[in-house]
Design a protein around this motif. Structure first.
Motif, PDB file in Angstrom:
ATOM      1  N   VAL A 246       0.846  -1.184   0.000  1.00  0.00           N
ATOM      2  CA  VAL A 246       0.000   0.000   0.000  1.00  0.00           C
ATOM      3  C   VAL A 246       0.883   1.236   0.000  1.00  0.00           C
ATOM      4  N   ILE A 247       0.569   2.162  -0.908  1.00  0.00           N
ATOM      5  CA  ILE A 247       1.247   3.451  -0.932  1.00  0.00           C
ATOM      6  C   ILE A 247       0.205   4.505  -0.573  1.00  0.00           C
ATOM      7  N   ALA A 248       0.383   5.119   0.562  1.00  0.00           N
ATOM      8  CA  ALA A 248      -0.582   6.099   1.055  1.00  0.00           C
ATOM      9  C   ALA A 248      -0.093   7.512   0.768  1.00  0.00           C
ATOM     10  N   PRO A 249      -1.004   8.440   0.551  1.00  0.00           N
ATOM     11  CA  PRO A 249      -0.594   9.831   0.325  1.00  0.00           C
ATOM     12  C   PRO A 249      -0.143  10.486   1.624  1.00  0.00           C
ATOM     13  N   GLU A 250       0.679  11.527   1.506  1.00  0.00           N
ATOM     14  CA  GLU A 250       1.087  12.262   2.695  1.00  0.00           C
ATOM     15  C   GLU A 250      -0.129  12.891   3.369  1.00  0.00           C
ATOM     16  N   LYS A 251      -1.070  13.354   2.548  1.00  0.00           N
ATOM     17  CA  LYS A 251      -2.312  13.922   3.079  1.00  0.00           C
ATOM     18  C   LYS A 251      -3.475  13.307   2.315  1.00  0.00           C
ATOM     19  N   ASP A 252      -4.388  12.703   3.034  1.00  0.00           N
ATOM     20  CA  ASP A 252      -5.547  12.068   2.418  1.00  0.00           C
ATOM     21  C   ASP A 252      -6.514  13.141   1.931  1.00  0.00           C
ATOM     22  N   ARG A 253      -6.655  13.238   0.582  1.00  0.00           N
ATOM     23  CA  ARG A 253      -7.539  14.260   0.015  1.00  0.00           C
ATOM     24  C   ARG A 253      -8.592  13.646  -0.916  1.00  0.00           C
TER      25      ARG A 253
ATOM     26  N   TYR B 193      -1.746  12.644  -5.680  1.00  0.00           N
ATOM     27  CA  TYR B 193      -2.996  13.395  -5.822  1.00  0.00           C
ATOM     28  C   TYR B 193      -3.963  13.109  -4.669  1.00  0.00           C
ATOM     29  N   GLY B 194      -3.404  12.620  -3.572  1.00  0.00           N
ATOM     30  CA  GLY B 194      -4.181  12.448  -2.353  1.00  0.00           C
ATOM     31  C   GLY B 194      -4.956  11.161  -2.247  1.00  0.00           C
ATOM     32  N   ALA B 195      -4.738  10.224  -3.176  1.00  0.00           N
ATOM     33  CA  ALA B 195      -5.463   8.951  -3.163  1.00  0.00           C
ATOM     34  C   ALA B 195      -4.523   7.817  -2.790  1.00  0.00           C
ATOM     35  N   VAL B 196      -5.070   6.768  -2.226  1.00  0.00           N
ATOM     36  CA  VAL B 196      -4.268   5.610  -1.836  1.00  0.00           C
ATOM     37  C   VAL B 196      -4.165   4.630  -3.001  1.00  0.00           C
ATOM     38  N   PHE B 197      -3.077   3.886  -3.044  1.00  0.00           N
ATOM     39  CA  PHE B 197      -2.862   2.890  -4.091  1.00  0.00           C
ATOM     40  C   PHE B 197      -2.455   1.565  -3.440  1.00  0.00           C
ATOM     41  N   ILE B 198      -3.131   0.478  -3.839  1.00  0.00           N
ATOM     42  CA  ILE B 198      -2.780  -0.853  -3.349  1.00  0.00           C
ATOM     43  C   ILE B 198      -2.500  -1.760  -4.532  1.00  0.00           C
ATOM     44  N   LYS B 199      -1.429  -2.541  -4.426  1.00  0.00           N
ATOM     45  CA  LYS B 199      -1.105  -3.479  -5.493  1.00  0.00           C
ATOM     46  C   LYS B 199      -0.790  -4.840  -4.899  1.00  0.00           C
TER      47      LYS B 199
END
Length: 286
Positions: A8-15, A62-68
């Motif tokens: 999981v790659i999370a954004p620095e700020k959840d937007r 861009y403030g979104a989370v990514f899971i792979k």
């Protein structure tokens, strides 16, 4: 065994209420698995959504989370139900009603890769199949749902963009019909998995970036879209299929000369899709 079920790659700020996911781009092929298959290290990758993760891993910017996924699709298919077990591959599994995915060798533990090429010489034990499901399938889906739950708590809704790639030949039928060959197929289970407003926004983002888009044909969305698309509960799921030939040599499983251009165009798409729901009242449940 593959080292991890997911990353999981999370954004620095959840937007963003959007979760981008790539369940088929895992490429951690352990030597024990490669030793057990009749296929070579190149052919075994033919069913992998190669490089799709590299197309969407900019989402956190861009403030979104990514899971792979960590495990490759040939090892365990995260876009199948846990009970889609193939009796032709797994010992002790009883034949049930007809399931076209299982019948074609594409259950949760695949029997074949692209073009129906068999992965194994014989059968797998039921214990081995269950081990893969417990170690990789369940953790991935538990994490994915927790990410969607978190998005809904913070933003009042959650949107899953389930990212895949398709062989160029998959759209031959559409091209023969006289319609311009689509680059992108969006699947929303014919409206059952996402609100129309969500799919319209996703489609508009791809079109603005220069892609030709169609919906639900020939890919309307598989297990993930069906399981996670609950628009009545403000949880939306859209499957994205990208023509692999746009950015890679399908035979060699290598990026082609257009890779960086397509990557830039998709960055524009991700930036726009991540804005869904921003600065407005949460999407109404349908």
């Amino acid at each position: 065994m593959p080292k991890s079920a997911y990353d999981v790659i999370a954004p620095e700020k959840d937007r963003s209420c959007v979760v981008f996911a790539s369940p088929h781009s895992g490429r951690d092929y352990p030597w024990t698995f490669l030793r057990s298959t009749v296929l070579d290290e190149h052919v075994i990758r033919s069913s992998e959504d190669a490089f799709v993760d590299l197309m969407f891993d900019c989402a956190p910017e861009y403030g979104a989370v990514f899971i792979k996924a960590g495990a490759p699709r040939a090892f365990v298919d995260l876009n199948r139900a846990a009970d889609e077990l193939d009796p032709a591959l797994i010992e002790g599994v009883r034949r049930g009603g007809h399931n076209p995915r299982i019948a074609s060798g594409l259950g949760v533990i695949p029997r074949v890769v692209a073009n129906g090429r068999a992965i194994y010489r014989g059968k797998l034990t039921s214990a081995e199949a269950q081990r893969r499901i417990d170690r990789y399938w369940r953790p991935y889906h538990e994490k994915l749902q927790s990410l969607l739950d978190a998005a809904q708590r913070r933003h009042g809704q959650a949107v899953l963009i389930d990212c895949h790639s398709m062989p160029h030949e998959a759209m031959d039928g559409v091209a023969r019909s006289g319609v311009k060959r689509p680059d992108i197929v969006l699947g929303d289970r014919f409206g059952a998995a996402a609100a129309g407003e969500v799919v319209d926004r996703v489609e508009a983002a791809f079109i603005a970036a220069g892609f030709v888009v169609t919906r639900n044909t020939p890919f309307a969305g598989a297990y993930i879209t069906q399981a996670y698309g609950r628009p009545a509960q403000a949880q939306h799921a859209v499957q994205v299929e990208i023509d692999r030939s746009l950015y890679m040599n399908e035979t060699l499983v290598r990026p082609n000369g257009d890779f960086e251009d397509v990557q830039r165009a998709l960055r524009q798409v991700v930036a726009e899709v991540a804005r869904i729901g921003l600065g407005r009242v949460p999407l109404a449940a349908e």
